[in-house]
Design a protein around this motif. Sequence first.
Motif, PDB file in Angstrom:
ATOM      1  N   VAL A 154      46.396  36.919  40.591  1.00  0.00           N
ATOM      2  CA  VAL A 154      46.226  37.461  39.241  1.00  0.00           C
ATOM      3  C   VAL A 154      45.698  38.899  39.255  1.00  0.00           C
ATOM      4  O   VAL A 154      46.281  39.779  38.616  1.00  0.00           O
ATOM      5  CB  VAL A 154      45.320  36.550  38.377  1.00  0.00           C
ATOM      6  N   PRO A 155      44.612  39.176  40.001  1.00  0.00           N
ATOM      7  CA  PRO A 155      44.125  40.567  40.008  1.00  0.00           C
ATOM      8  C   PRO A 155      45.167  41.546  40.536  1.00  0.00           C
ATOM      9  O   PRO A 155      45.243  42.684  40.063  1.00  0.00           O
ATOM     10  CB  PRO A 155      42.918  40.508  40.945  1.00  0.00           C
ATOM     11  N   VAL A 179      47.546  42.305  37.787  1.00  0.00           N
ATOM     12  CA  VAL A 179      46.933  43.213  36.826  1.00  0.00           C
ATOM     13  C   VAL A 179      46.934  44.648  37.350  1.00  0.00           C
ATOM     14  O   VAL A 179      47.290  45.579  36.623  1.00  0.00           O
ATOM     15  CB  VAL A 179      45.492  42.761  36.489  1.00  0.00           C
ATOM     16  N   LEU A 211      44.113  47.229  25.668  1.00  0.00           N
ATOM     17  CA  LEU A 211      43.607  45.942  26.122  1.00  0.00           C
ATOM     18  C   LEU A 211      44.492  44.776  25.675  1.00  0.00           C
ATOM     19  O   LEU A 211      44.697  43.836  26.431  1.00  0.00           O
ATOM     20  CB  LEU A 211      42.183  45.736  25.617  1.00  0.00           C
ATOM     21  N   MET A 258      47.418  44.088  28.013  1.00  0.00           N
ATOM     22  CA  MET A 258      47.140  44.175  29.444  1.00  0.00           C
ATOM     23  C   MET A 258      47.950  43.211  30.307  1.00  0.00           C
ATOM     24  O   MET A 258      48.213  43.479  31.458  1.00  0.00           O
ATOM     25  CB  MET A 258      45.649  44.069  29.718  1.00  0.00           C
ATOM     26  N   TRP A 259      48.362  42.081  29.730  1.00  0.00           N
ATOM     27  CA  TRP A 259      49.131  41.128  30.543  1.00  0.00           C
ATOM     28  C   TRP A 259      50.634  41.390  30.503  1.00  0.00           C
ATOM     29  O   TRP A 259      51.393  40.785  31.239  1.00  0.00           O
ATOM     30  CB  TRP A 259      48.842  39.687  30.105  1.00  0.00           C
ATOM     31  N   TRP A 304      43.037  53.491  32.036  1.00  0.00           N
ATOM     32  CA  TRP A 304      43.105  52.325  32.910  1.00  0.00           C
ATOM     33  C   TRP A 304      44.262  52.398  33.903  1.00  0.00           C
ATOM     34  O   TRP A 304      44.138  51.922  35.024  1.00  0.00           O
ATOM     35  CB  TRP A 304      43.220  51.056  32.071  1.00  0.00           C
ATOM     36  N   MET A 318      43.602  51.863  37.861  1.00  0.00           N
ATOM     37  CA  MET A 318      44.266  50.828  38.656  1.00  0.00           C
ATOM     38  C   MET A 318      45.121  51.454  39.764  1.00  0.00           C
ATOM     39  O   MET A 318      45.151  50.963  40.886  1.00  0.00           O
ATOM     40  CB  MET A 318      45.137  49.934  37.759  1.00  0.00           C
ATOM     41  N   TRP A 340      38.115  43.267  38.786  1.00  0.00           N
ATOM     42  CA  TRP A 340      37.609  42.082  38.064  1.00  0.00           C
ATOM     43  C   TRP A 340      36.933  42.440  36.766  1.00  0.00           C
ATOM     44  O   TRP A 340      36.883  41.645  35.833  1.00  0.00           O
ATOM     45  CB  TRP A 340      36.692  41.256  38.962  1.00  0.00           C
ATOM     46  N   GLN A 341      36.390  43.648  36.713  1.00  0.00           N
ATOM     47  CA  GLN A 341      35.819  44.126  35.459  1.00  0.00           C
ATOM     48  C   GLN A 341      36.927  44.171  34.399  1.00  0.00           C
ATOM     49  O   GLN A 341      36.719  43.873  33.243  1.00  0.00           O
ATOM     50  CB  GLN A 341      35.256  45.524  35.709  1.00  0.00           C
ATOM     51  N   TRP A 342      38.086  44.487  34.826  1.00  0.00           N
ATOM     52  CA  TRP A 342      39.268  44.583  33.979  1.00  0.00           C
ATOM     53  C   TRP A 342      39.802  43.195  33.654  1.00  0.00           C
ATOM     54  O   TRP A 342      40.112  42.880  32.522  1.00  0.00           O
ATOM     55  CB  TRP A 342      40.256  45.459  34.729  1.00  0.00           C
ATOM     56  N   VAL A 343      39.858  42.328  34.671  1.00  0.00           N
ATOM     57  CA  VAL A 343      40.398  40.972  34.458  1.00  0.00           C
ATOM     58  C   VAL A 343      39.492  40.155  33.532  1.00  0.00           C
ATOM     59  O   VAL A 343      39.962  39.434  32.656  1.00  0.00           O
ATOM     60  CB  VAL A 343      40.548  40.236  35.808  1.00  0.00           C
ATOM     61  N   ASN A 377      37.353  41.239  31.366  1.00  0.00           N
ATOM     62  CA  ASN A 377      36.931  41.938  30.164  1.00  0.00           C
ATOM     63  C   ASN A 377      36.948  40.980  28.976  1.00  0.00           C
ATOM     64  O   ASN A 377      37.989  40.441  28.628  1.00  0.00           O
ATOM     65  CB  ASN A 377      37.883  43.112  29.904  1.00  0.00           C
ATOM     66  N   GLY A 430      41.385  40.656  28.479  1.00  0.00           N
ATOM     67  CA  GLY A 430      41.429  40.110  29.826  1.00  0.00           C
ATOM     68  C   GLY A 430      41.905  38.684  29.840  1.00  0.00           C
ATOM     69  O   GLY A 430      42.853  38.309  29.153  1.00  0.00           O
ATOM     70  N   ILE A 431      41.211  37.875  30.586  1.00  0.00           N
ATOM     71  CA  ILE A 431      41.594  36.493  30.744  1.00  0.00           C
ATOM     72  C   ILE A 431      41.440  35.746  29.409  1.00  0.00           C
ATOM     73  O   ILE A 431      42.143  34.778  29.143  1.00  0.00           O
ATOM     74  CB  ILE A 431      40.753  35.847  31.861  1.00  0.00           C
TER      75      ILE A 431
END
Lengths: 273, 320
Positions: A24-25, A28, A42, A45-46, A237, A241, B137-140, B142, B146-147
């Motif tokens: 997952v990370p 992302v 935000l 983001m996915w 972002w 990334m 992970w700060q991004w994931v 959030n 995020g998640i």
Amino acid sequence: MQTRSSTVFFKYLLLIALAALFLVPVYVIIVTSFKGLDEVTLDKMWHLPKGLDFAGYKEAYDKLLPNLRNSFLLAIPATALSALMGAMNGYVLSKWSFRGSNLLFALMLFGMFIPYQSVLIPLIQFMQQIELYNSIPGLVLVHVIYGLPICTLMFRNFYVGIPTEMLEAAKIDGTGFFGIFRRIMLPLSISGFVVVCIWQFTSVWNEFLFAVTLTTQKKQPIMVALQNLSGSQIVHWNVQMAGALLAALPTLLVYAFLSRYFVRGLLAGSIKG
Amino acid sequence: MGECSSGPFHWREGIMIHRSERAIPILMLLPSVLAIAIFVYGFISWTGYVSFTDWNTLVRTSHFIGFDNYKFLFQDFRFQSDLRNTLAFTVLFIGLTMLCGLFLARMVDSKIKGEALFRNIFIFPMALSFIVTGVVWQWVLNPTTGINLALKSMGVSNPPKWFTSTLIIPKLHLGLIDFGLPVAIIAVALAAVWQMSGFAMAMYLAGLRSISEDLRESARIDGATEKQVFRKIVLPQLKPISMSLIIILAHISLKIFDLIYAMTGPGAMFVTDVPGVYMFETTFRGNHYAQGSGIAMIMLLLVSLLIVPYLISSFRKERE
């Protein structure tokens, strides 16, 4: 038979789900890094990017290039030096042990567990005194010294496996301390060097505490620059990334091509983190 | 490199050495020994000394003030929070990493296709820096998206606030702080578990492969179920590895700095603060060198309590 094939099916399903979770990370990072400015919000983001936009990479690359260079100038010499010194120490401690050498070894090993915070203040003062503060050679010195315990340990354990009888035969033929090291130990320790170098390169590349306290601005290695980049509110972002990926790329490539040795290093150096 | 042995050290006799031949090897070892003596033991002593002085300003002062810095720390809201957080993080991090590692190792070891691929996926985070992990992970995690975005689409109406939560469960008054598990720590621990469980898996995998199949097979023939074989034969054989893992993970957790620094920082009400972060900020942002030294010495003490017995027992065992 029916139940057996269904458990196998579920096993693979579970494994694939776990692998997806682990990735997952990565998803992302990659997805975000290729997004254009209008897409890095935000709530999107996915989502997959509309197209491949390299603006993030370009900006990250321009910002981080000097720091990437610093990290290479730091990690390569530091790795080479610690490996060479570790090999010599390991050779002495495994094959030319003397009274008290085991105690000495134990005292050295303690050095790899200490929280580096406990040496940091005098270290900075010392580096300022010898005028190596805020310099890449200074960081090289620091990483070589604090890398000595782990490199020594890895080589020592590696050399213990080389039969002493062989060295004794060479000694009877008149080969001395250095001759044995050069002609017998070194040629036999290529894989040992690969393992130690991968370990040490990865550790130095990824290290943060020494880097952030011993260098400023232009001399900063990549991890400090990445942290600054991500701490900044004005950097988008996609750039962050892309920067994270650039910073991670060298060690990821090492892992991708030499994962067998990487794992051996993990286990051999398993009394370190 | 002896990866399958239980302890890190191997003892065997070296070459027969004549008295006259001793000088060169000792001379070659000397630079390293001196470097370690100065940079490890010398500097630690110096830090210890600073922690007993009043050097808490940019300009250096060195009046001896006894344990005042330590007294300050133990009565400090932030440091008390740090100790609570370290405890919570350590328990979560070690427990989850080991469980996850063992589970993954069992899965990967069960004669599957594509074993190497799965193994590589689970181990690759080890090649990353804690800084990269923290940034990602700060991004994931959030909390505004995020998640949580994925959770909301699955119908979770009130998703967790992850590392921004200031909740502490249960809220027990202890000293100046509320004692318990800070919810925000869970988020940080998750990132750390993601990074380190591949390592635990690799260790357990090496352990599982060293258990002879005959032993397991004969137990099965005697009528043991798979569960019994695992509990009675496999687990006990993995005990030395579990012990090593606990030591390694605990000392990482006591020293943790970069992951938290990159991911959350001290957090609101210091819910994600740890001694490593406090030491860094008070020393290099606040110029409280003596207090920073005090924190560093406490960290060293905690790590030593763990490592020194481990080193001693490893040396004893291998010497036999």
